[in-house]
Design an enzyme around this catalytic site. Sequence first.
Site, PDB file in Angstrom:
ATOM      1  NE  ARG A  26      -2.146  -2.938  -4.260  1.00  8.65           N
ATOM      2  CZ  ARG A  26      -2.217  -3.210  -2.962  1.00  8.65           C
ATOM      3  NH1 ARG A  26      -2.154  -2.237  -2.083  1.00  8.65           N
ATOM      4  NH2 ARG A  26      -2.362  -4.446  -2.549  1.00  8.65           N
ATOM      5  CE  LYS A  86      -9.717   3.301   7.445  1.00  8.92           C
ATOM      6  NZ  LYS A  86     -10.110   1.913   7.137  1.00  8.92           N
ATOM      7  CD  GLU A 104       1.703   0.619   6.983  1.00  8.67           C
ATOM      8  OE1 GLU A 104       1.301   0.874   5.823  1.00  8.67           O
ATOM      9  OE2 GLU A 104       1.436  -0.435   7.564  1.00  8.67           O
ATOM     10  CG  ASP A 105      -1.081   1.827   3.234  1.00  6.84           C
ATOM     11  OD1 ASP A 105      -0.813   1.562   4.433  1.00  6.84           O
ATOM     12  OD2 ASP A 105      -1.588   0.998   2.469  1.00  6.84           O
ATOM     13  CG  PHE A 108     -12.531  -0.640   2.805  1.00  2.00           C
ATOM     14  CD1 PHE A 108     -11.484  -1.307   3.434  1.00  2.00           C
ATOM     15  CD2 PHE A 108     -12.609  -0.663   1.425  1.00  2.00           C
ATOM     16  CE1 PHE A 108     -10.536  -1.998   2.688  1.00  2.00           C
ATOM     17  CE2 PHE A 108     -11.662  -1.355   0.676  1.00  2.00           C
ATOM     18  CZ  PHE A 108     -10.624  -2.012   1.307  1.00  2.00           C
ATOM     19  CB  VAL A 109     -10.368   4.743   2.087  1.00  2.00           C
ATOM     20  CG1 VAL A 109     -11.301   5.631   2.908  1.00  2.00           C
ATOM     21  CG2 VAL A 109      -9.135   4.359   2.918  1.00  2.00           C
ATOM     22  CG  ASP A 161      -7.830  -0.027  10.006  1.00  4.44           C
ATOM     23  OD1 ASP A 161      -8.689   0.780  10.383  1.00  4.44           O
ATOM     24  OD2 ASP A 161      -8.103  -1.190   9.681  1.00  4.44           O
ATOM     25  CG  ASP A 176      -5.543  -3.561  -1.924  1.00  2.00           C
ATOM     26  OD1 ASP A 176      -5.003  -3.137  -0.878  1.00  2.00           O
ATOM     27  OD2 ASP A 176      -5.906  -4.749  -2.069  1.00  2.00           O
ATOM     28  N   GLY A 199       0.774  -1.241   0.000  1.00  2.00           N
ATOM     29  CA  GLY A 199       0.000   0.000   0.000  1.00  2.00           C
ATOM     30  C   GLY A 199       0.804   1.289   0.000  1.00  2.00           C
TER      31      GLY A 199
END
Length: 180
Positions: free
Chosen positions: A170, A136, A104-105, A157-158, A108, A164, A49
């Site tokens: 992506r 988040k 990191e993307d 969720f995104v 969560d 992805d 990600g």
Amino acid sequence: MYKSIQLLDKTFRLYIEAAEIDRAVSRLAREINRDMEGARPLFLVVLNGAFMFASDLLKEVTVEGTTVIFTRLASYAGTASTGEIKELIGLTGEVAGRNVVIVEDIVDTGRSIAHLLEMLKARGARQVKVAALFYKPDALEREVTIDYAGIALKNDFVVGRGLDYDDLGRNLPDLYTLAP
Ligand code: IMP
Ligand code: MG
């Protein structure tokens, strides 16, 4: 830019535009350039990600002695965290004695970051900082400090910007969220 997109069985709608994300990335690069001067930072990019964030961010990192390594973790299946972290590719370089910045993307639940922090300390990293493009706050289960925090998201969720849905979405430059 699409207002909404269809990926497999799900419809996603535009949530955060690329220009706003670009501004957040530039701010994070400035913060890192300010803090990491003289530290010869080692950026650990968490695949898959984070590939797009890392590429955008590192073009704006100007600190001397910057190096980049990779690892690959997986914890998501479809739109939910499985709670189990799989290491699909181990660290591609040595971290002992280094000032590491995890790239990191998204943070969560925080489990992936907690796992990495533990592993990097065990391998003798001198210092570990966390850079995350998105986070988040309402999903966080672990106490993790995000030293370089991009944009806070609601707990949905995104996809897009490296993130992805079953490997799709992506490459989208904007961020999309599941339509209600
Ligand atoms: P955590 O371990 O629960 O913090 O989750 C970390 C990883 O799960 C992230 O690095 C992403 O790859 C993935 N992930 C978390 N939230 C989302 C999302 O909303 N869309 C796509 N992937 C996500
Ligand atoms: Mg990730």
